[in-house]
Design a protein around this motif. Sequence first.
Motif, mmCIF file in Angstrom:
data_model
loop_
_atom_site.group_PDB
_atom_site.id
_atom_site.type_symbol
_atom_site.label_atom_id
_atom_site.label_comp_id
_atom_site.label_asym_id
_atom_site.label_seq_id
_atom_site.Cartn_x
_atom_site.Cartn_y
_atom_site.Cartn_z
ATOM 1 N N THR A 184 0.827 -1.204 0.000
ATOM 2 C CA THR A 184 0.000 0.000 0.000
ATOM 3 C C THR A 184 0.864 1.258 0.000
ATOM 4 N N ALA A 185 0.229 2.368 -0.404
ATOM 5 C CA ALA A 185 0.953 3.623 -0.658
ATOM 6 C C ALA A 185 1.690 4.126 0.570
ATOM 7 N N GLY A 186 2.999 4.411 0.396
ATOM 8 C CA GLY A 186 3.813 5.061 1.412
ATOM 9 C C GLY A 186 4.155 4.215 2.622
ATOM 10 N N ILE A 187 3.741 2.939 2.631
ATOM 11 C CA ILE A 187 3.847 2.160 3.859
ATOM 12 C C ILE A 187 5.303 1.884 4.254
ATOM 13 N N TYR A 188 6.180 1.705 3.277
ATOM 14 C CA TYR A 188 7.586 1.420 3.595
ATOM 15 C C TYR A 188 8.205 2.609 4.339
ATOM 16 N N GLU A 189 8.017 3.799 3.806
ATOM 17 C CA GLU A 189 8.539 5.009 4.446
ATOM 18 C C GLU A 189 7.938 5.205 5.827
ATOM 19 N N PHE A 190 6.606 4.998 5.935
ATOM 20 C CA PHE A 190 5.927 5.238 7.204
ATOM 21 C C PHE A 190 6.416 4.274 8.287
ATOM 22 N N LYS A 191 6.595 3.014 7.922
ATOM 23 C CA LYS A 191 7.045 2.021 8.910
ATOM 24 C C LYS A 191 8.456 2.323 9.391
ATOM 25 N N LYS A 192 9.327 2.713 8.467
ATOM 26 C CA LYS A 192 10.707 3.019 8.840
ATOM 27 C C LYS A 192 10.773 4.221 9.786
ATOM 28 N N ARG A 193 10.025 5.265 9.452
ATOM 29 C CA ARG A 193 10.073 6.459 10.297
ATOM 30 C C ARG A 193 9.419 6.185 11.649
ATOM 31 N N ALA A 194 8.311 5.451 11.658
ATOM 32 C CA ALA A 194 7.649 5.112 12.925
ATOM 33 C C ALA A 194 8.584 4.306 13.821
ATOM 34 N N SER A 195 9.396 3.468 13.201
ATOM 35 C CA SER A 195 10.321 2.629 13.971
ATOM 36 C C SER A 195 11.371 3.477 14.685
ATOM 37 N N TYR A 196 11.997 4.442 13.969
ATOM 38 C CA TYR A 196 13.026 5.229 14.650
ATOM 39 C C TYR A 196 12.416 6.260 15.614
ATOM 40 N N LEU A 197 11.164 6.698 15.332
ATOM 41 C CA LEU A 197 10.498 7.589 16.282
ATOM 42 C C LEU A 197 10.216 6.863 17.599
ATOM 43 N N TRP A 198 9.874 5.601 17.506
ATOM 44 C CA TRP A 198 9.640 4.796 18.701
ATOM 45 C C TRP A 198 10.944 4.647 19.504
ATOM 46 N N SER A 199 12.053 4.476 18.795
ATOM 47 C CA SER A 199 13.355 4.372 19.481
ATOM 48 C C SER A 199 13.689 5.674 20.208
ATOM 49 N N ILE A 200 13.422 6.810 19.538
ATOM 50 C CA ILE A 200 13.683 8.110 20.178
ATOM 51 C C ILE A 200 12.793 8.287 21.399
ATOM 52 N N ALA A 201 11.498 7.930 21.248
ATOM 53 C CA ALA A 201 10.553 8.082 22.352
ATOM 54 C C ALA A 201 10.961 7.236 23.553
ATOM 55 N N LYS A 202 11.550 6.079 23.293
ATOM 56 C CA LYS A 202 12.003 5.187 24.370
ATOM 57 C C LYS A 202 13.395 5.573 24.875
ATOM 58 N N LYS A 203 13.924 6.710 24.319
ATOM 59 C CA LYS A 203 15.243 7.234 24.707
ATOM 60 C C LYS A 203 16.391 6.298 24.315
ATOM 61 N N HIS A 204 16.174 5.515 23.273
ATOM 62 C CA HIS A 204 17.241 4.693 22.701
ATOM 63 C C HIS A 204 17.904 5.507 21.585
ATOM 64 N N HIS A 205 18.593 6.557 21.986
ATOM 65 C CA HIS A 205 19.081 7.546 21.027
ATOM 66 C C HIS A 205 20.122 6.986 20.060
ATOM 67 N N ARG A 206 21.053 6.201 20.551
ATOM 68 C CA ARG A 206 22.080 5.632 19.676
ATOM 69 C C ARG A 206 21.447 4.734 18.607
ATOM 70 N N LYS A 207 20.489 3.946 19.032
ATOM 71 C CA LYS A 207 19.790 3.074 18.084
ATOM 72 C C LYS A 207 19.071 3.906 17.025
ATOM 73 N N ALA A 208 18.405 4.967 17.452
ATOM 74 C CA ALA A 208 17.672 5.824 16.519
ATOM 75 C C ALA A 208 18.627 6.488 15.526
ATOM 76 N N ILE A 209 19.784 6.945 16.018
ATOM 77 C CA ILE A 209 20.779 7.570 15.129
ATOM 78 C C ILE A 209 21.230 6.578 14.060
ATOM 79 N N ASP A 210 21.482 5.342 14.472
ATOM 80 C CA ASP A 210 21.884 4.313 13.499
ATOM 81 C C ASP A 210 20.761 4.043 12.498
ATOM 82 N N GLN A 211 19.528 4.012 12.968
ATOM 83 C CA GLN A 211 18.392 3.747 12.077
ATOM 84 C C GLN A 211 18.260 4.837 11.009
ATOM 85 N N ILE A 212 18.378 6.110 11.440
ATOM 86 C CA ILE A 212 18.222 7.218 10.481
ATOM 87 C C ILE A 212 19.395 7.249 9.512
#
Length: 472
Positions: free
Chosen positions: A222-250
Amino acid sequence: MVHVRASELDSVFVTRALQHNLPGVNDGDLARYLNTFFVKVPKSRIDNSRQRVFTYIKRYRANEGVAFKLFVNGIIQKRFFKYSKARVDFDRAITMAEKSRNHFLLYALQTNQAFIEAAVGNSAEAMVRYRLAQKQASLLDDIDRHILLAINISDLYYKNNLFRQAVQYLDQAQAMAGARRSSNFQHENFIYFNKVEIYFRQNRLDSLRKYKDLLSKRDKKTAGIYEFKKRASYLWSIAKKHHRKAIDQINTLRSDEKYPLSDEDLIYLADTYYKAGINDSAKKTIDHVVNTSPHNDNPFLRYHLYNMLGEIDMKDGDSVEASKKFKIALANLQTYTGHMVQVANISSEMKIDQIAADFIHKEEAYKRQRLVLIFIIVVSVLLIVITIIFYRGVKQRHYYEQLLHKAKHQELAFINSHEVRRHLSNILGLVSLVKQKNITDEKEQDRIINMLDDSATSLDTAIKNISEKLDN
């Protein structure tokens, strides 16, 4: 729904859509396809694809050819962030589409203009454009375009930190999508992802996780789902304060060919660097966005970034540079505040427009119901009249049948009393005469026999006459 292939123009769809030869496909669908295609097509194939589209337009839609060509040119200019040129092309196309009253194309043009204004931080002008697009959607009575419009307006509010208003528009879009589901648009993807971003910014982890999980269950095609899932994943890492993980993801996404890296990703990266205490990387990323981004006129974005730069300078002990950054941030905050006042005014006008449109729709619905009610009443009255006429006809027929039966009865009684009984009395009298007298005269005998024969024949005729009347 037509799936857009990034490298190949769907000539069959384009040509048939231009000829109005595809059931359920309108100029809005064609505009959306061309928009998506020219955003995704490799740069090396843009000119060739554009010329092919122009050839089809000239062949199948000469009367509106210029407007469609300007629309395509505007999309391409927008892709390369040449917003001034794109504005000019879109405005010229709007003038021509207004003359031909092509409301589908006008909707696409106004929403693209709104996107440009929002991208450069001119939120008030973006709302004006969305208001004009809303009017086109109302003229079309198109629920899908109202849904997409609500999502776009929500995104504009979100980017200006107006989260409550953003959620209201998303809830409105979700309600409309649920009431009248469409196979042409992937509403849920955009609604769920926008809510992920809003709840991330509000630090509402339960709601963030809910919509992140809903996104994870969506179809991969479905439209845009790949981008949305990737961004939601690193936003969840940031929200959980897993900053190093989020930096690697981005940073991994920066080399992902399937992921369209945007300035928003870089801003999230800068924020995460700052939260992780990696100030040099945060500053370098912010400088890149401020100096090279086509979105660098957005006052709220500039306020956020310069405020962060000021905080970094303060931590580095450079109060002079920090003061400069905070001063720029404050100026942009004032500009942003002024824009928001205008946005609020335009938003109120849009709500008034919507109320007026709803009133018109309800009035039209009332008129239709009134006509249906009048039709039902007229048909009911006609049925009653027909029933009465039929009933009276049956009753009169029964009455006349009774009169006819009575007349026949009287006639039969008359025949019986005057014809049958007279002939029968003659016969009985002649028989009695024969019994009382011994008649030897042949002439007398012949005369009596003839009289008996005449009376018997007359009696037979009377009886047959009665039988015929009984049969009829």
